[in-house]
Design an enzyme around this catalytic site. Sequence first.
Site, PDB file in Angstrom:
ATOM      1  N   CYS A 146      62.381 -21.214  61.607  1.00  0.00           N
ATOM      2  CA  CYS A 146      62.050 -22.339  60.727  1.00  0.00           C
ATOM      3  C   CYS A 146      63.241 -23.271  60.527  1.00  0.00           C
ATOM      4  O   CYS A 146      63.069 -24.493  60.429  1.00  0.00           O
ATOM      5  CB  CYS A 146      61.550 -21.826  59.377  1.00  0.00           C
ATOM      6  SG  CYS A 146      62.742 -20.784  58.510  1.00  0.00           S
ATOM      7  N   HIS A 187      64.564 -19.816  54.216  1.00  0.00           N
ATOM      8  CA  HIS A 187      63.426 -20.418  54.910  1.00  0.00           C
ATOM      9  C   HIS A 187      63.453 -21.888  54.517  1.00  0.00           C
ATOM     10  O   HIS A 187      63.631 -22.212  53.341  1.00  0.00           O
ATOM     11  CB  HIS A 187      62.103 -19.796  54.469  1.00  0.00           C
ATOM     12  CG  HIS A 187      60.901 -20.585  54.902  1.00  0.00           C
ATOM     13  ND1 HIS A 187      60.452 -20.591  56.204  1.00  0.00           N
ATOM     14  CD2 HIS A 187      60.097 -21.433  54.217  1.00  0.00           C
ATOM     15  CE1 HIS A 187      59.398 -21.400  56.299  1.00  0.00           C
ATOM     16  NE2 HIS A 187      59.165 -21.919  55.108  1.00  0.00           N
TER      17      HIS A 187
END
Length: 164
Positions: free
Chosen positions: A108, A38
């Site tokens: 993301c 992430h």
Amino acid sequence: MDQNGSYPVKLYIYDLSRGMARQLSPLMLGKHLDGIWHTAIVVHGKEYFFVGEGINSCLPGGTPLGEPDSIVDLGLTEVPEEIFMEHLTSLAESTYSGDKYKLFEHNCNTFSNEVAQFLTGKKIPSYITDLPAEVLSTPFGQALRPLLDSIAINPGGSNITGQR
């Protein structure tokens, strides 16, 4: 900001597996993965990231994920905060609205890569952007895809448009 109007831009990298990918990926995928990444962009004193709700922000390191596993210095930008926020709002209302989130294709890391290029002209590391293709190239990744497609990662923060 330094005296010439430049602002530092950082890439925060988190391993969502907390080290489990290193241990289990050879067994499950038949290949080694260092992490399930992430990412977020930190600029103008805030951390910005794309999740299933859209573009969110928080203080740097302020999500439940805690401190990032690593930080990459992407350089400096001359884009002032006001222009950056206008750009983010435009993205949040179009390309990066919550309904556009797709774990493998539009996530993301896609957001971080696009914003990094807008701010600095640099891409984020390819080991991050190549991860979805690497997972999907395995039989186990293909078998898990329907389940994984239904997952939206949300490490917290506030939506920049005030929507949830």
